[in-house]
Design a protein around this motif. Structure first.
Motif, PDB file in Angstrom:
ATOM      1  N   PRO A   1       0.853  -1.084   0.082  1.00 35.96           N
ATOM      2  CA  PRO A   1      -0.044   0.004   0.004  1.00 35.96           C
ATOM      3  C   PRO A   1       0.909   1.221   0.056  1.00 35.96           C
ATOM      4  N   ALA A   2       2.103   1.026   0.487  1.00 39.04           N
ATOM      5  CA  ALA A   2       2.894   2.561   0.438  1.00 39.04           C
ATOM      6  C   ALA A   2       3.466   2.650  -0.840  1.00 39.04           C
TER       7      ALA A   2
ATOM      8  N   ALA B   1      -1.637  -6.958  -0.679  1.00 39.61           N
ATOM      9  CA  ALA B   1      -2.008  -6.770  -2.040  1.00 39.61           C
ATOM     10  C   ALA B   1      -3.349  -5.923  -2.122  1.00 39.61           C
ATOM     11  N   GLN B   2      -4.329  -6.559  -1.396  1.00 39.63           N
ATOM     12  CA  GLN B   2      -5.688  -6.065  -1.429  1.00 39.63           C
ATOM     13  C   GLN B   2      -5.843  -4.606  -0.925  1.00 39.63           C
ATOM     14  N   LEU B   3      -5.088  -4.417   0.256  1.00 39.62           N
ATOM     15  CA  LEU B   3      -4.902  -3.235   0.710  1.00 39.62           C
ATOM     16  C   LEU B   3      -4.365  -2.016  -0.166  1.00 39.62           C
ATOM     17  N   ALA B   4      -3.536  -2.591  -1.342  1.00 40.75           N
ATOM     18  CA  ALA B   4      -2.747  -1.451  -2.077  1.00 40.75           C
ATOM     19  C   ALA B   4      -3.860  -1.032  -2.976  1.00 40.75           C
ATOM     20  N   ARG B   5      -4.955  -1.804  -3.238  1.00 38.66           N
ATOM     21  CA  ARG B   5      -6.028  -1.495  -4.188  1.00 38.66           C
ATOM     22  C   ARG B   5      -5.508  -1.526  -5.592  1.00 38.66           C
ATOM     23  N   ALA B   6      -4.478  -2.029  -6.065  1.00 31.13           N
ATOM     24  CA  ALA B   6      -3.817  -2.009  -7.258  1.00 31.13           C
ATOM     25  C   ALA B   6      -4.591  -3.108  -7.963  1.00 31.13           C
ATOM     26  N   ASP B   7      -4.545  -3.230  -9.127  1.00 30.14           N
ATOM     27  CA  ASP B   7      -4.936  -4.560  -9.958  1.00 30.14           C
ATOM     28  C   ASP B   7      -4.069  -5.760  -9.674  1.00 30.14           C
ATOM     29  N   MET B   8      -4.697  -6.871  -9.055  1.00 30.08           N
ATOM     30  CA  MET B   8      -3.984  -8.066  -8.810  1.00 30.08           C
ATOM     31  C   MET B   8      -4.025  -9.068 -10.048  1.00 30.08           C
ATOM     32  N   HIS B   9      -2.857  -9.664 -10.371  1.00 31.51           N
ATOM     33  CA  HIS B   9      -2.735 -10.821 -11.398  1.00 31.51           C
ATOM     34  C   HIS B   9      -2.010 -11.665 -10.713  1.00 31.51           C
TER      35      HIS B   9
END
Length: 389
Positions: free
Chosen positions: A118-119, A141-149
């Motif tokens: 997330p940082a 990864a979920q906390l980062a709110r980025a697209d997950m692959h």
């Protein structure tokens, strides 16, 4: 009982029907191969104390010295008033030990893993994660709110195709070094090559490699001879190090950014400084621990040479984690119970921790185990399998 509690009770009953309920054992002795568990003398293959340091007298002495010098609490977060000189010394020692520019200490490995992504990433960015990554990496990864692959376990060709077809501002490849339920090691050199080619970070969770792999136990990256400013290393200090805590290491600019932006670092009280004092002694034992690592490897080879299973499968791990895949949840629980009745504690691991149909015993070896301990385990395993033939 209110309806909400009725619903939870029904769900717990469903867990029981599927042999998925987790239970806690109460240990009444220091961490070690021989333990009193739930009031019984047991031979334990259940901990991540890979070098046998958790009960080491030198660390107990260091903890006592640390408490006398520093008290028992830090009193505040690192960025308020909780960062002591022994915390600072530990971070510098950790960075030097893993051959990185700088390191940042965390209270737990879980906190470290939910802090990093997330940082560094946000919406519009992309994370490329091994399907068997630890839960803390998934949550980070979920906390980062980025697209997950998610790519198939260890499949660098599939990862390369994903990276090639995914346009994004920033990319991060995320992997365990040693996978905690299979015991295999990620193809780190190949992953770093892809990170270089596609301009990505590579975050490596070395929880089960630090202290065990590489020269002087410096970890999986050192074993592979990898150095790069793209590397972000997370190591835990409650497994092979035998104490508690974790750290993230990398380029100095990266670590300073994490210090400023990682919510799991900023908004929590610092770990007790007595633990940092103890960890300084643990690092000495790790660095001087070639004999312990040799003992661990000898036990691993003895297990593989001695196992004679026909229905169940010992996975080809070269690490301290030695999984025996049984498959069915109920059978796995029955085997674990039979071993327990024989005085052997080998935890049963079931979904969702592992994929459906791959329930297993997770045998964790320690340098504190002896050949006699291992022979007793092998004899019991063979009896258990023969009883179900």
């Amino acid at each position: 009982m209110i309806p909400l509690l009725h619903e939870l009770a029904d769900q717990l009953a469903a867990h029981d029907d599927a042999a998925l309920r987790r239970t806690r054992r109460v240990v009444d002795t220091p961490c070690g191969p021989e333990a009193i568990v739930d009031g019984r003398a047991m031979l334990a293959f259940a901990s991540n104390d890979y070098l046998g340091l958790a009960g080491h007298p030198a660390l107990a002495d260091a903890a006592s010295e640390g408490a006398k010098r520093w008290g028992v609490g830090a009193g505040a977060s690192h960025l308020v008033s909780g960062h002591t000189s022994i915390h600072e010394e530990l971070e510098q020692r950790l960075a030097a030990f893993v051959q990185m520019d700088a390191a940042l200490a965390f209270c737990t490995g879980y906190m470290a893993n939910i802090a990093v992504m997330p940082a560094l990433l946000s919406r519009g960015d992309a994370i490329f994660a091994d399907r068997l990554n630890h839960a803390s990496l998934i949550d980070g990864a979920q906390l980062a709110r980025a697209d997950m692959h998610r790519y198939p376990h260890g499949d660098v060709d599939s990862l390369a195709r994903l990276l090639e077809k995914t346009p994004t501002r920033r990319r991060m490849i995320v992997t365990d070094s040693v996978f905690s339920m299979d015991g295999d090691v990620a193809p780190l050199a190949n992953l770093l090559e892809l990170a270089e080619r596609f301009d990505a970070w590579l975050l490596v969770d070395d929880a089960h490699g630090f202290g065990v792999l590489g020269p002087q136990g410096r970890g999986a990256l050192a074993e592979a001879g990898l150095r790069s400013d793209r590397l972000i290393l997370m190591g835990t200090l409650g497994k092979a190090a035998g104490v508690a805590g974790a750290f993230v290491a990398g380029a100095a600019t990266l670590v300073e950014w994490l210090k400023q932006k990682s919510r799991a670092y900023i908004f929590t009280t610092a770990a007790p400084p007595l633990l940092a004092h103890t960890l300084m002694a643990a690092l000495d034992l790790i660095e001087q621990g070639d004999a312990l690592r040799a003992q661990l490897d000898a036990l691993r080879r003895r297990l593989h040479d001695g196992v004679r299973l026909t229905r169940w499968r010992l996975l080809p791990s070269r690490t301290a984690i030695q999984p025996i895949v049984i498959g069915d949840n109920a059978e796995t629980m029955q085997v674990a119970r039979q071993l327990w009745d024989e005085g052997i504690w080998a935890p049963a691991i079931r979904p969702p921790t592992v994929p459906a149909g791959t329930a297993r015993l997770r045998i964790s070896l320690s340098a504190g185990h002896t050949e006699a301990h291992l022979d007793r385990l092998l004899e019991a395993l063979h009896r258990c399998e023969a009883a179900r033939a």
